[in-house]
Design a protein around this motif. Sequence first.
Motif, short mmCIF file in Angstrom:
data_model
loop_
_atom_site.label_atom_id
_atom_site.label_comp_id
_atom_site.label_asym_id
_atom_site.label_seq_id
_atom_site.Cartn_x
_atom_site.Cartn_y
_atom_site.Cartn_z
N UNK A 154 49.54 36.97 35.08
CA UNK A 154 51.03 38.58 36.05
C UNK A 154 51.82 36.63 37.32
N UNK A 155 50.09 35.77 38.05
CA UNK A 155 51.27 35.57 38.94
C UNK A 155 51.73 34.13 38.36
N UNK A 156 51.06 33.31 37.19
CA UNK A 156 51.97 31.94 36.59
C UNK A 156 53.05 32.58 35.89
N UNK A 157 52.96 33.99 35.61
CA UNK A 157 54.42 34.29 34.73
C UNK A 157 55.36 34.29 36.08
N UNK A 184 44.60 40.02 38.67
CA UNK A 184 43.79 39.42 38.77
C UNK A 184 43.66 37.56 38.59
N UNK A 185 42.93 36.76 39.18
CA UNK A 185 43.03 35.90 38.67
C UNK A 185 42.53 35.36 37.07
N UNK A 186 43.18 34.85 36.83
CA UNK A 186 42.57 34.39 34.97
C UNK A 186 43.43 35.73 34.34
N UNK A 187 43.50 35.73 33.02
CA UNK A 187 44.16 36.55 32.05
C UNK A 187 44.03 37.57 32.52
N UNK A 188 44.97 38.62 32.28
CA UNK A 188 45.08 40.28 32.72
C UNK A 188 45.25 40.36 31.83
N UNK A 189 44.07 41.53 30.35
CA UNK A 189 43.96 41.98 29.04
C UNK A 189 44.82 42.72 29.00
N UNK A 190 45.90 43.75 29.92
CA UNK A 190 46.89 44.36 29.32
C UNK A 190 48.08 43.76 29.98
N UNK A 191 48.53 43.13 30.01
CA UNK A 191 49.27 41.65 30.36
C UNK A 191 50.71 42.05 28.67
N UNK A 251 42.70 26.83 40.15
CA UNK A 251 42.67 25.33 40.69
C UNK A 251 44.03 25.06 40.68
N UNK A 252 44.69 25.18 39.62
CA UNK A 252 45.86 24.31 40.28
C UNK A 252 47.16 25.01 41.37
N UNK A 253 46.52 25.98 40.52
CA UNK A 253 48.22 27.06 41.83
C UNK A 253 47.03 26.71 42.97
N UNK A 254 46.02 26.24 43.38
CA UNK A 254 45.20 26.44 44.76
C UNK A 254 45.72 24.83 44.81
#
Lengths: 183, 203, 322
Positions: B40-43, B92-99, C74-77
């Motif tokens: 999510x946040x990466x998006x 969450x950090x990492x993949x969201x299963x419901x994204x 990691x990368x964002x950090x």
Amino acid sequence: MAPFPGSGLAKGLAVTLRTMMRKSVTEQYPDAQPELPPRTRGVIGLFEENCTVCMLCARECPDWCIYIDSHKETVPPAAPGGRERSRNVLDRFAIDFSLCMYCGICIEVCPFDALFWSPEFEYAETDIRELTHERDKLREWMWTVLAPPALDAGAEEPKEIAAARKTAEKLAAAQAEPEEGES
Amino acid sequence: MSLAAAQHGFLSPAGVEIAFLLVGLATFGAALVTVTTRQLVHAALWLVVALGGLAVEYLLLTAEFIAWVQVLIYVGSVVVLLLFGLMLTKAPIGRSPDADSGNRWAALAVAVAAAGALVWVVVDAFRTTWIDLKGPAAGSTRVTGESLFQNWVLPFEALSVLLLAALVGAIVLSRKAKADEAFGTSATADTPVALPGEKEGAR
Amino acid sequence: MNDALDVALRLLVVFVVFLTFPLIVGQTEHKVMAHMQGRLGPMYAGGFHGWAQLIADGVKFAQKEDVVPAGADRRVFQLAPAVALLPYLLVLLAIPIGPSEGAVGQVLDAGIFFVLAVMGVGVLGSLMAGWASANKFSLLGGLRTAAQLLAYELPMLLAAASVAMAAGTVSLPGILHAFHWWWLPWQIVGAIVFFVAGLAELQRPPFDMPVADSEIIFGAYTEYTGLRFALFLLAEYAGIIVLCGLTTVLFLGGWHGPWGADGLGWLWTLLKTALLAFVVIWLRVTYPRLREDQLQKLSWTLLVPLSLAQIALTGIVKVVIS
């Protein structure tokens, strides 16, 4: 009530600005030694000559950090035909400053004024065992003891001086009386 | 403009045109990642890249004012608001299963249709118009302001009214929901009179 | 060739300013804060009154291990410090210090917008750091940062808009060319609003709720070590320079001064900037930290109405004198 809104804020700014203009109170310790008052609780000095090995200090110490060893010696009689006297001789006097909590009770209870506060404080060690200081070290510290502060004007005389004066007066009176009788 | 167009060919692009194209590709890529990533946040962060890329495109088109407003409003405020919202949801950090959404094909269709319409409109409106980079900037603040407040003042004002209505609507909706909630709790808590100050404490 | 050299030289100068001025402000903060608290501050590093303290700090930071928490993104950090720092470097490019063409890194047509836009991007770094650290204190810090930015961006923009209205231009040198001394009382409310909002945006005390060390350790920067942490600190001090420079340029008349306007104009700019930087430190020492709700209240109920009133005043005066 503030006379105008924000006057409190201005007052705060004035306080900090005034403090900045004043001389700072920092002591540059390792470069400049602090001026410590006499009887500062820095370290305990031992004046061996006064010690009678009465063990009062060691017994009263709440931390049991004073170690005293001694033996008895017989002293030949002062006058011929007199009794032999036994005398305590100090073998070891050590204070473990890793235990000492600087309460000063030992100094208070010493009946013969053998222990003194010294303002000396630079005796840190890298090993805790080296904080147990023996009599020679305690004696060295004795020479750093400062003279006690002067009494307040109008204070009672120190007891020992009062006692000495009384004896001196008595003696003087005793010497004066026979003179009077003679005349 | 037709004279200018005659001097330009698609087969011998200038440096600015190449840059424009490359930035456009990067922006497009970032936009694609924005909608496809499962994080999510990466998006949201890829959205920053996409919006920043758009700002660079505006700059290359000499529309300096629009470019900085783009950065100010979208990167500086909208994305921050977005991130604020995401953080509130404990993204969450990492993949969201419901994204993911079952509507993705419909969304794709709408997106393609919208993009097609926009591209068609732009192509139809400008065709082979070229910006003369050597002359005075065509998108400077003064030029933008003059055209905005002389030629386009009515749409501008209509937009303002629309935004204002949206703002007022949002406030009304949020106030109403709060009032309902306060009413509900005070009713269940069996307090006969709820003073405004007490309401906070009751909840 | 000459153009390229010119650009390179300007970039170099701006870069050097970017690297040195924050250090000067930091050192001044060390000393001023110490004296305001009755202390001396750093005295040893470098010999004379600890002038090299921050250099020593930099060396220390460089020696530290760069730790990335196991659960972190990691990368964002790792990217966050750069995102926090670079915008201020870009903003410095646009601040004019003197009246001549050569006294500004790059003349921009929409200078105010550029500056405010790019400053807003810097906060993104804190948000990224707060989220990517996988730490609840960092997350709280990030949340507070975002809330604070959203609250204070508006009054800052409005205050800047007031000056732009007064000058009739959004270019920074343009505003300065239009400046008259009587703008000072005219725009004083806007100036205060701008400065306070800027402080809040930089998260300087008393607006340092996002990094409140007694509650959330160091907010978004809790997990950072070594050079990356130093970059965040550098960003804060570069932000002070930028904010003070901007306030000087927008409200205090930049290179205008009672005398020596030509030739020594840059000195006036620097002097005013330095004075404002001192005020920043002064405020930090004097006031306790605002609570989060007080922070929001200050912005929405005081600064925004004040800036709106300033805009109204600017508009009225502008219409009257034209």
